[in-house]
Design a protein around this motif. Structure first.
Motif, PDB file in Angstrom:
ATOM      1  N   LYS A  10       0.771  -1.142  -0.144  1.00 31.06           N
ATOM      2  CA  LYS A  10      -0.035   0.002  -0.083  1.00 31.06           C
ATOM      3  C   LYS A  10       0.902   1.318   0.047  1.00 31.06           C
ATOM      4  O   LYS A  10       1.646   1.325   0.783  1.00 31.06           O
ATOM      5  N   PRO A  12       0.430   5.914  -1.257  1.00 29.91           N
ATOM      6  CA  PRO A  12      -0.616   6.857  -1.940  1.00 29.91           C
ATOM      7  C   PRO A  12      -0.735   6.752  -3.361  1.00 29.91           C
ATOM      8  O   PRO A  12       0.124   6.419  -3.923  1.00 29.91           O
ATOM      9  N   ARG A  13      -1.966   7.123  -3.959  1.00 30.83           N
ATOM     10  CA  ARG A  13      -2.193   7.223  -5.370  1.00 30.83           C
ATOM     11  C   ARG A  13      -1.472   8.171  -6.125  1.00 30.83           C
ATOM     12  O   ARG A  13      -1.128   8.149  -7.258  1.00 30.83           O
ATOM     13  N   TYR A  14      -0.897   9.150  -5.315  1.00 30.31           N
ATOM     14  CA  TYR A  14      -0.214  10.389  -6.309  1.00 30.31           C
ATOM     15  C   TYR A  14       0.986   9.684  -7.037  1.00 30.31           C
ATOM     16  O   TYR A  14       1.590  10.340  -7.658  1.00 30.31           O
ATOM     17  N   PRO A 169      -2.891  -0.263  -3.704  1.00 32.82           N
ATOM     18  CA  PRO A 169      -2.547   0.432  -2.394  1.00 32.82           C
ATOM     19  C   PRO A 169      -3.649   1.428  -1.762  1.00 32.82           C
ATOM     20  O   PRO A 169      -3.595   1.332  -0.562  1.00 32.82           O
ATOM     21  N   ASP A 170      -4.299   1.710  -2.497  1.00 30.65           N
ATOM     22  CA  ASP A 170      -5.564   2.680  -1.968  1.00 30.65           C
ATOM     23  C   ASP A 170      -6.637   1.804  -1.508  1.00 30.65           C
ATOM     24  O   ASP A 170      -7.756   2.395  -0.964  1.00 30.65           O
ATOM     25  N   GLY A 171      -6.686   0.641  -1.280  1.00 28.87           N
ATOM     26  CA  GLY A 171      -7.788  -0.222  -1.010  1.00 28.87           C
ATOM     27  C   GLY A 171      -8.766  -0.821  -2.112  1.00 28.87           C
ATOM     28  O   GLY A 171      -9.861  -1.661  -1.825  1.00 28.87           O
ATOM     29  N   ARG A 172      -8.696  -0.277  -3.210  1.00 31.25           N
ATOM     30  CA  ARG A 172      -9.576  -0.766  -4.402  1.00 31.25           C
ATOM     31  C   ARG A 172      -8.932  -2.060  -4.775  1.00 31.25           C
ATOM     32  O   ARG A 172      -7.847  -2.248  -4.827  1.00 31.25           O
ATOM     33  N   PRO A 198     -13.724  -0.352  -7.036  1.00 32.71           N
ATOM     34  CA  PRO A 198     -13.931   0.420  -5.984  1.00 32.71           C
ATOM     35  C   PRO A 198     -14.993  -0.324  -4.821  1.00 32.71           C
ATOM     36  O   PRO A 198     -15.793  -1.060  -5.252  1.00 32.71           O
ATOM     37  N   GLY A 253       2.903   0.549  -6.413  1.00 35.11           N
ATOM     38  CA  GLY A 253       1.739   0.605  -6.813  1.00 35.11           C
ATOM     39  C   GLY A 253       1.460   0.251  -8.628  1.00 35.11           C
ATOM     40  O   GLY A 253       0.612   0.063  -8.756  1.00 35.11           O
TER      41      GLY A 253
END
Length: 415
Positions: A10, A12-14, A169-172, A198, A253
């Protein structure tokens, strides 16, 4: 098309804004011969390495009253604390095994209530030790201690049946397939779309569409009969040596993916773009009669094993005989890949007769070449864990299912 995919970590998405990698080596799907460049690089010959390992523990018992008597182990996952989570689909529960091989707790169990498993087909275990239990019509989310958190209900006509075994990483979820039923179902999408699904009720989207060859004219599967008279499934032999779509997640990611006939690993960013490729100038094998004969024998053996384990199935499954097996013109170079906790890619190559018994290259995302494991060396595990832990789902000499855990200490040049 066969698919293989495993989950990872996991962030962050950025990080989707990562700059593209410049990893294009001189090679193509129809490359000419084996690698002949500088030794120790991807364009050079294989550098064979040996794995130094130590046994950690093995679970799996013949006795019917022991906690580790398995019915059908479908998957294994390590969490960040080195606990091993074993999903037994037949027993409909997850066994959580500590680093010393002892039972920590059991999660799930048969039933229809919250936290119980009624129609669970696969389980995803992120590194925090929580659970995503995938069913045909439900997705259950459980806390790391096994307590029920919430349920997502799927409509096969609209939402579709979600086939996923990894989490972003963002849980999706990252879904290898979303199947929608009904007369108004959409036409099959071209290629092999990999969806992001999602868990907050928003619409699924396609992250990347992998390549696959056109389908043959005849249907692979046909279903007849009814619930009253009994279902009957006819399964065609299909076409051998179609390229696999296999993928796994890197720690940042990105998705590492294979979908080619030649030696090409694509790195897919979280925005769906191809951020780079990793290649070796190793050509696919032309399919000759010796390769066809070897594949026919493998097909006979696999069909016999499947029939032997299908005796109690409520659905009658008829698998077409070997005479219906057709063949692609070339054997794809690659078979599968997985990513370990150190972000190394374990890239499996097919053997000289087309079986999945070839060598395994270990490479880094930036194109570094660690070495190659010989076909008789260490196999790619079913799950990677922290501190070099690796888990293998196996069967012993009595055909009893076991899970063996070893620790990889080092990879040393052979000789």
């Amino acid at each position: 098309m066969p698919v293989s995919a495993e989950a990872d970590d996991k962030v962050p998405r950025y990080l989707a804004a990562l700059a593209p990698l410049a990893l294009l080596l001189a090679c193509s799907d129809a490359g000419g011969g084996s690698a002949t460049g500088i030794a120790g690089t991807l364009d050079g010959p294989d550098v064979i390495v040996s794995a130094v390992t130590e046994e950690v523990f093995t679970v799996g018992s013949v006795a019917g009253d022991d906690w580790d008597t398995f019915g059908s182990v479908r998957s294994v996952h390590f969490d960040a604390r080195a606990n091993l989570h074993i999903f037994d689909m037949q027993a409909e529960h997850i066994l959580v095994v500590g680093p010393d091989g002892s039972l920590v707790r059991t999660v799930g169990g048969r039933g229809e209530g919250p936290g119980e498993f009624g129609n669970v087909t696969s389980v995803i275990v992120p590194r925090d030790g929580s659970y995503i239990a995938m069913g045909f019509t439900t997705i259950d989310l459980l806390e790391p201690d096994g307590e029920f958190a919430r349920r997502i209900t799927l409509d096969p006509m609209t939402t579709g049946i979600v086939i996923a075994n990894m989490v972003l990483p963002d849980g999706r979820l990252l879904a290898g397939a979303i199947m929608r039923l009904g007369d108004d179902a959409e036409e099959a999408e071209e290629g092999h779309p990999i969806h992001i699904f999602p868990l907050d009720g928003t619409e699924a989207e396609v992250l990347y569409t992998a390549w696959r060859p056109p389908d043959e004219d005849e249907d692979d599967i046909s279903v007849s009969g009814s619930r009253e008279s009994g279902r009957r499934v006819a399964w065609s032999a299909g076409r051998a040596f179609e390229p696999f779509v296999s993928y796994d997640l890197l720690n940042d990611g990105r998705l590492a993916l294979i979908d080619s006939i030649g030696y090409r690993v694509k790195l897919i960013g979280l925005d769906g773009s191809v951020a780079g490729t990793i290649e070796r100038p190793i050509a696919p094998l032309a399919v000759d009669e010796a390769i066809r004969d070897a594949e026919r024998e493998r097909y006979r053996e696999s069909t016999a094993r499947a029939n032997a384990r299908r005796t109690n199935s409520p659905i009658q499954i008829d698998v077409e005989g070997v005479e219906g097996l057709t063949f692609a013109d070339e054997v794809p170079v690659l078979y599968r890949l997985k990513v370990d906790r150190e972000d190394r890619l374990w890239v499996q190559r097919r053997g000289p007769t087309g079986d999945d018994d070839g060598p395994t290259d270990i490479v880094t995302p930036d194109g570094g070449y660690v070495g190659t494991l010989a076909p008789d060396g260490l196999r790619t595990p079913d799950a990677f864990g922290p501190s070099g832990l690796m888990a293998y789902i196996e069967r012993d000499e009595l055909d009893v299912q076991t899970v063996r855990v070893v620790r990889l200490i080092a990879l040393e040049p052979r000789g």
